[in-house]
Scaffold this motif. Structure first.
Motif, PDB file in Angstrom:
ATOM      1  N   LYS A   1       0.839  -1.206   0.000  1.00  8.82           N
ATOM      2  CA  LYS A   1       0.000   0.000   0.000  1.00  8.82           C
ATOM      3  C   LYS A   1       0.872   1.255   0.000  1.00  8.82           C
ATOM      4  O   LYS A   1       0.566   2.236  -0.674  1.00  8.82           O
ATOM      5  N   PHE A   2       1.962   1.205   0.760  1.00  9.54           N
ATOM      6  CA  PHE A   2       2.880   2.347   0.777  1.00  9.54           C
ATOM      7  C   PHE A   2       3.562   2.513  -0.576  1.00  9.54           C
ATOM      8  O   PHE A   2       3.679   3.629  -1.096  1.00  9.54           O
TER       9      PHE A   2
ATOM     10  N   ASN B   1       9.523  15.542  -1.690  1.00  7.63           N
ATOM     11  CA  ASN B   1       8.685  14.370  -1.932  1.00  7.63           C
ATOM     12  C   ASN B   1       8.532  13.541  -0.658  1.00  7.63           C
ATOM     13  O   ASN B   1       7.421  13.175  -0.265  1.00  7.63           O
ATOM     14  N   SER B   2       9.643  13.255  -0.005  1.00 14.46           N
ATOM     15  CA  SER B   2       9.606  12.415   1.191  1.00 14.46           C
ATOM     16  C   SER B   2       8.873  13.108   2.338  1.00 14.46           C
ATOM     17  O   SER B   2       8.117  12.480   3.084  1.00 14.46           O
TER      18      SER B   2
ATOM     19  N   ILE C   1       1.631   4.215   8.231  1.00 20.63           N
ATOM     20  CA  ILE C   1       0.568   3.415   7.615  1.00 20.63           C
ATOM     21  C   ILE C   1       0.330   2.147   8.455  1.00 20.63           C
ATOM     22  O   ILE C   1      -0.814   1.782   8.717  1.00 20.63           O
ATOM     23  N   LYS C   2       1.418   1.513   8.866  1.00 22.35           N
ATOM     24  CA  LYS C   2       1.281   0.307   9.705  1.00 22.35           C
ATOM     25  C   LYS C   2       0.556   0.631  11.008  1.00 22.35           C
ATOM     26  O   LYS C   2      -0.283  -0.143  11.485  1.00 22.35           O
TER      27      LYS C   2
ATOM     28  N   TRP D   1      10.623   8.464   4.341  1.00 18.02           N
ATOM     29  CA  TRP D   1       9.872   7.382   3.685  1.00 18.02           C
ATOM     30  C   TRP D   1       9.580   6.251   4.669  1.00 18.02           C
ATOM     31  O   TRP D   1       8.484   5.701   4.689  1.00 18.02           O
ATOM     32  N   ILE D   2      10.578   5.911   5.480  1.00 16.39           N
ATOM     33  CA  ILE D   2      10.386   4.851   6.478  1.00 16.39           C
ATOM     34  C   ILE D   2       9.317   5.268   7.491  1.00 16.39           C
ATOM     35  O   ILE D   2       8.452   4.468   7.869  1.00 16.39           O
TER      36      ILE D   2
END
Length: 255
Positions: free
Chosen positions: A99-100, A157-158, A250-251, A243-244
């Motif tokens: 999903k990410f 972006n990140s 999300i998790k 990004w991480i």
């Protein structure tokens, strides 16, 4: 075990689903984006009464990429901030990583490619309005400014990706405000540090160069080539934690 984390087939199906569901929105965004670029380039072309020089084309390309890119990216994880949409998104039979990666792929790969194609189309069209000695700019030039702006784009972006999943409402406004505050703090801190180390400083660029007063003239102090390369890679490296963090956010929403 690895299949539970990432499956090429499952990712492909999720990417296809995302594309189909958002096709109308993306199509309209492309039309609007191309139209704005045409109006901008066309206006400057008609005002100057001659084709735009490659430098002006280059500047416009990056200005719109940074602007459109940040706005677009801030919408990628909007579903996770909407309770009704998030339920449907969370129960999809796909892993957190998949999903990410769908949002990441659109932000990092699809957007720049589509934007570049649209920009060149708009640029060629506006250059044809004044066909004189028109010269098309080269986005893949070895100009050092290009690599610098690539780093800026990836960093924005990140940050935008993390902000899109972190903030539940008014993503773009909150991301822009947070980014503005961080930049101001960096500039203020950098300025104070430089002044304490170099009292005769005239101007400085954050973390990589400064110009100091030397007699009646001035002297520039800058990083060596090897140090500059390290600095450049550090900027790329700054993208990874964001990004991480977006992935783990999300998790967290799926727990």
């Amino acid at each position: 075990m690895y299949n539970n984390i990432f499956s090429v087939k499952r990712f492909g199906m999720l990417f296809k689903k995302h594309t189909i569901e958002n096709f109308k929105f993306y199509a309209m965004a492309i039309v609007v984006m191309t139209g704005i670029v045409v109006l901008w380039l066309g206006f400057h072309t008609l005002m100057q009464k001659k084709p735009l020089v490659p430098e002006m084309q280059w500047q416009s390309y990056w200005m719109f990429l940074l602007a459109f890119g940040t706005i677009f990216i801030s919408t990628q994880f909007e579903a996770f901030g909407n309770r009704k949409k998030s339920i449907i998104t969370l129960i999809l039979p796909a892993s957190h990583l998949e999903k990410f990666l769908v949002g990441w792929t659109y932000a990092v790969i699809v957007l720049p490619l589509v934007y570049t194609a649209c920009y060149y189309l708009a640029d060629v069209f506006t250059l044809s309005l004044k066909p004189g000695d028109a010269e098309l700019f080269n986005v893949f030039s070895t100009d050092p400014r290009t690599s610098f702006l690539c780093r800026v784009y990836l960093l924005l972006n990140s940050i935008a990706l993390l902000g899109a999943i972190y903030f539940e409402k008014f993503h773009f406004i909150k991301i822009a405000f947070a980014f503005f505050i961080v930049i101001v703090l960096i500039l203020v801190i950098n300025n104070q540090v430089i002044k304490s180390l170099l009292p005769s400083v005239i101007e400085d660029g954050p973390f990589y160069k400064a110009r100091v007063r030397e007699g009646e003239g001035s002297l520039e102090i800058a990083l060596t080539k090897s140090s500059q390369n390290i600095y450049d890679w550090l900027v790329y490296g700054l993208c990874i934690p964001f990004w991480i963090a977006a992935y783990y956010k999300i998790k967290e929403k799926e727990v």
